[in-house]
Scaffold this motif. Structure first.
Motif, PDB file in Angstrom:
ATOM      1  N   GLN A 142       0.855  -1.177   0.000  1.00 33.94           N
ATOM      2  CA  GLN A 142       0.000   0.000   0.000  1.00 33.94           C
ATOM      3  C   GLN A 142       0.890   1.226   0.000  1.00 33.94           C
ATOM      4  OE1 GLN A 142      -2.441  -1.043   3.499  1.00 33.94           O
ATOM      5  NE2 GLN A 142      -4.157  -0.641   2.134  1.00 33.94           N
ATOM      6  N   VAL A 143       0.465   2.250  -0.708  1.00 33.30           N
ATOM      7  CA  VAL A 143       1.275   3.448  -0.852  1.00 33.30           C
ATOM      8  C   VAL A 143       0.798   4.513   0.127  1.00 33.30           C
ATOM      9  CG1 VAL A 143       1.972   5.293  -2.427  1.00 33.30           C
ATOM     10  CG2 VAL A 143       1.732   2.966  -3.270  1.00 33.30           C
ATOM     11  N   ILE A 144       1.750   5.117   0.821  1.00 32.86           N
ATOM     12  CA  ILE A 144       1.514   6.304   1.629  1.00 32.86           C
ATOM     13  C   ILE A 144       2.341   7.405   0.996  1.00 32.86           C
ATOM     14  CG2 ILE A 144       1.887   7.429   3.846  1.00 32.86           C
ATOM     15  CD1 ILE A 144       1.552   4.700   5.177  1.00 32.86           C
ATOM     16  N   LYS A 145       1.670   8.464   0.579  1.00 27.97           N
ATOM     17  CA  LYS A 145       2.382   9.590  -0.012  1.00 27.97           C
ATOM     18  C   LYS A 145       2.357  10.764   0.966  1.00 27.97           C
ATOM     19  CE  LYS A 145       1.324   8.622  -4.862  1.00 27.97           C
ATOM     20  NZ  LYS A 145       0.612   9.153  -6.047  1.00 27.97           N
ATOM     21  N   ILE A 146       3.473  11.446   1.037  1.00 25.73           N
ATOM     22  CA  ILE A 146       3.578  12.682   1.798  1.00 25.73           C
ATOM     23  C   ILE A 146       3.902  13.769   0.794  1.00 25.73           C
ATOM     24  CG2 ILE A 146       4.849  13.913   3.584  1.00 25.73           C
ATOM     25  CD1 ILE A 146       5.401  11.142   4.849  1.00 25.73           C
ATOM     26  N   ALA A 147       3.006  14.743   0.676  1.00 28.08           N
ATOM     27  CA  ALA A 147       3.207  15.824  -0.282  1.00 28.08           C
ATOM     28  C   ALA A 147       4.019  16.943   0.362  1.00 28.08           C
ATOM     29  CB  ALA A 147       1.864  16.363  -0.756  1.00 28.08           C
ATOM     30  N   THR A 148       4.794  17.623  -0.449  1.00 27.36           N
ATOM     31  CA  THR A 148       5.428  18.862  -0.017  1.00 27.36           C
ATOM     32  C   THR A 148       4.950  19.967  -0.944  1.00 27.36           C
ATOM     33  OG1 THR A 148       7.405  18.571  -1.394  1.00 27.36           O
ATOM     34  CG2 THR A 148       7.511  17.721   0.853  1.00 27.36           C
ATOM     35  N   GLN A 149       4.783  21.141  -0.392  1.00 33.21           N
ATOM     36  CA  GLN A 149       4.450  22.325  -1.190  1.00 33.21           C
ATOM     37  C   GLN A 149       5.415  23.412  -0.773  1.00 33.21           C
ATOM     38  OE1 GLN A 149       1.653  23.849  -3.398  1.00 33.21           O
ATOM     39  NE2 GLN A 149      -0.136  23.189  -2.227  1.00 33.21           N
ATOM     40  N   SER A 150       6.243  23.800  -1.701  1.00 34.72           N
ATOM     41  CA  SER A 150       7.213  24.859  -1.452  1.00 34.72           C
ATOM     42  C   SER A 150       7.679  25.386  -2.802  1.00 34.72           C
ATOM     43  CB  SER A 150       8.403  24.325  -0.640  1.00 34.72           C
ATOM     44  OG  SER A 150       9.061  23.280  -1.340  1.00 34.72           O
ATOM     45  N   PRO A 151       8.295  26.583  -2.821  1.00 34.55           N
ATOM     46  CA  PRO A 151       8.796  27.094  -4.097  1.00 34.55           C
ATOM     47  C   PRO A 151      10.027  26.304  -4.550  1.00 34.55           C
ATOM     48  CG  PRO A 151       9.252  28.656  -2.323  1.00 34.55           C
ATOM     49  CD  PRO A 151       8.443  27.547  -1.739  1.00 34.55           C
ATOM     50  N   LEU A 152       9.883  25.601  -5.641  1.00 36.02           N
ATOM     51  CA  LEU A 152      10.993  24.831  -6.214  1.00 36.02           C
ATOM     52  C   LEU A 152      11.564  25.528  -7.437  1.00 36.02           C
ATOM     53  CD1 LEU A 152       9.430  21.253  -5.899  1.00 36.02           C
ATOM     54  CD2 LEU A 152      10.960  22.434  -4.301  1.00 36.02           C
ATOM     55  N   SER A 153      10.966  26.649  -7.794  1.00 29.62           N
ATOM     56  CA  SER A 153      11.477  27.478  -8.890  1.00 29.62           C
ATOM     57  C   SER A 153      11.297  28.930  -8.475  1.00 29.62           C
ATOM     58  CB  SER A 153      10.720  27.182 -10.190  1.00 29.62           C
ATOM     59  OG  SER A 153       9.333  27.461 -10.038  1.00 29.62           O
ATOM     60  N   GLY A 154      12.037  29.808  -9.123  1.00 32.41           N
ATOM     61  CA  GLY A 154      11.932  31.226  -8.799  1.00 32.41           C
ATOM     62  C   GLY A 154      12.929  31.650  -7.734  1.00 32.41           C
ATOM     63  N   GLY A 155      12.741  32.846  -7.225  1.00 31.09           N
ATOM     64  CA  GLY A 155      13.691  33.463  -6.314  1.00 31.09           C
ATOM     65  C   GLY A 155      13.823  32.792  -4.958  1.00 31.09           C
ATOM     66  N   ALA A 213      13.570  29.438  -4.517  1.00 27.25           N
ATOM     67  CA  ALA A 213      13.745  28.009  -4.783  1.00 27.25           C
ATOM     68  C   ALA A 213      14.735  27.342  -3.831  1.00 27.25           C
ATOM     69  CB  ALA A 213      14.179  27.781  -6.228  1.00 27.25           C
ATOM     70  N   ALA A 214      15.774  28.053  -3.425  1.00 27.10           N
ATOM     71  CA  ALA A 214      16.760  27.438  -2.524  1.00 27.10           C
ATOM     72  C   ALA A 214      16.110  27.051  -1.192  1.00 27.10           C
ATOM     73  CB  ALA A 214      17.938  28.382  -2.291  1.00 27.10           C
ATOM     74  N   LEU A 215      15.267  27.925  -0.656  1.00 27.70           N
ATOM     75  CA  LEU A 215      14.578  27.621   0.600  1.00 27.70           C
ATOM     76  C   LEU A 215      13.567  26.493   0.409  1.00 27.70           C
ATOM     77  CD1 LEU A 215      13.990  31.274   1.844  1.00 27.70           C
ATOM     78  CD2 LEU A 215      15.619  29.615   2.770  1.00 27.70           C
ATOM     79  N   GLY A 216      12.811  26.570  -0.673  1.00 30.37           N
ATOM     80  CA  GLY A 216      11.803  25.543  -0.941  1.00 30.37           C
ATOM     81  C   GLY A 216      12.412  24.182  -1.216  1.00 30.37           C
ATOM     82  N   THR A 217      13.526  24.166  -1.914  1.00 29.69           N
ATOM     83  CA  THR A 217      14.216  22.904  -2.189  1.00 29.69           C
ATOM     84  C   THR A 217      14.772  22.315  -0.899  1.00 29.69           C
ATOM     85  OG1 THR A 217      14.745  23.607  -4.429  1.00 29.69           O
ATOM     86  CG2 THR A 217      16.068  21.818  -3.526  1.00 29.69           C
ATOM     87  N   GLY A 218      15.243  23.166   0.004  1.00 29.07           N
ATOM     88  CA  GLY A 218      15.704  22.695   1.308  1.00 29.07           C
ATOM     89  C   GLY A 218      14.583  22.015   2.084  1.00 29.07           C
ATOM     90  N   MET A 219      13.377  22.585   2.040  1.00 35.62           N
ATOM     91  CA  MET A 219      12.237  21.962   2.713  1.00 35.62           C
ATOM     92  C   MET A 219      11.916  20.604   2.096  1.00 35.62           C
ATOM     93  SD  MET A 219       9.615  25.169   3.364  1.00 35.62           S
ATOM     94  CE  MET A 219       8.241  24.056   3.580  1.00 35.62           C
ATOM     95  N   LYS A 220      11.908  20.557   0.772  1.00 33.60           N
ATOM     96  CA  LYS A 220      11.618  19.293   0.075  1.00 33.60           C
ATOM     97  C   LYS A 220      12.678  18.247   0.404  1.00 33.60           C
ATOM     98  CE  LYS A 220      12.991  18.545  -4.006  1.00 33.60           C
ATOM     99  NZ  LYS A 220      13.729  17.411  -4.482  1.00 33.60           N
ATOM    100  N   ASN A 221      13.945  18.646   0.389  1.00 38.83           N
ATOM    101  CA  ASN A 221      15.033  17.706   0.684  1.00 38.83           C
ATOM    102  C   ASN A 221      14.956  17.189   2.115  1.00 38.83           C
ATOM    103  OD1 ASN A 221      15.967  18.038  -1.918  1.00 38.83           O
ATOM    104  ND2 ASN A 221      17.657  19.384  -1.353  1.00 38.83           N
ATOM    105  N   ALA A 222      14.579  18.049   3.057  1.00 39.69           N
ATOM    106  CA  ALA A 222      14.443  17.613   4.450  1.00 39.69           C
ATOM    107  C   ALA A 222      13.329  16.581   4.587  1.00 39.69           C
ATOM    108  CB  ALA A 222      14.172  18.811   5.354  1.00 39.69           C
ATOM    109  N   ALA A 223      12.211  16.814   3.906  1.00 45.51           N
ATOM    110  CA  ALA A 223      11.113  15.846   3.951  1.00 45.51           C
ATOM    111  C   ALA A 223      11.526  14.531   3.299  1.00 45.51           C
ATOM    112  CB  ALA A 223       9.873  16.422   3.256  1.00 45.51           C
ATOM    113  N   GLU A 224      12.275  14.615   2.211  1.00 44.54           N
ATOM    114  CA  GLU A 224      12.758  13.420   1.522  1.00 44.54           C
ATOM    115  C   GLU A 224      13.700  12.612   2.422  1.00 44.54           C
ATOM    116  OE1 GLU A 224      13.958  12.523  -3.013  1.00 44.54           O
ATOM    117  OE2 GLU A 224      15.084  14.142  -2.067  1.00 44.54           O
TER     118      GLU A 224
END
Length: 172
Positions: A55-68, A70-81
């Motif tokens: 069974q699949v459990i997905k955890i979504a992230t929502q953050s800016p991955l593009s634009g000005g 993006a560095a902060l948003g990518t950090g959030m995504k990477n931490a969740a990953e």
């Protein structure tokens, strides 16, 4: 209902794993076998069976991955990953596959709201990690609330997120 039970299972497993991190565990030691003990004959192996699909459990992230931002948003995504990689072992042993579903909200409320509609339509997504920007979170929260989908934000500062009647919203 499925989301609530699965989310509680996920939270319980993660809490148990975090609690276990606090106390060092003793490593088991091998007991030496006497030289006179005979070794058992190898047992025949059973025919391989096909395991049911996890069974699949997905955890979504929502953050800016593009634009000005993006560095902060990518950090959030990477931490969740990283958290999914490090903490999903017990869930995997129970037959679940934990996946991250990153969404780029571009630091824009209208994009975050559109993403929220896609997120709540996926029944495998059990929670959202995000948003970086409070304005984007406030735009997406009505959709999360209507779907009873929890959102945990590591970055929001606007008190209306947790005090504005959104019982699914949590700020770290």
């Amino acid at each position: 209902m499925k989301r609530s039970i699965s989310f509680l299972l996920l939270v319980g497993m993660l809490a148990s794993m975090l609690a276990a991190c606090g106390a060092p565990q003793a490593q088991p030691t091998a007991t030496p076998q006497p030289a006179t003990q005979a070794t058992a004959a190898p047992q025949p192996t059973a025919a391989p069976t096909t395991a049911p699909a996890a069974q699949v459990i997905k955890i979504a992230t929502q953050s800016p991955l593009s634009g000005g931002q993006a560095a902060l948003g990518t950090g959030m995504k990477n931490a969740a990953e990283l958290a999914v990689q490090q903490l999903s072992g017990p869930l995997t042993e129970l037959g679940f596959r934990v996946e991250l579903a990153p969404f780029d909200d571009q630091a824009r409320p209208e994009v975050g709201s559109a993403n929220a509609k896609n997120i709540v339509s996926d029944q495998d997504i059990l929670c959202v990690v995000g948003h970086l920007n409070s304005g984007v979170a406030l735009a997406a929260l009505p959709d999360y609330k209507n779907a009873s989908l929890p959102m945990v934000s590591p970055a929001n500062t606007n008190p209306n997120i947790t005090e504005g009647g959104y019982e699914v919203a949590f700020r770290v």
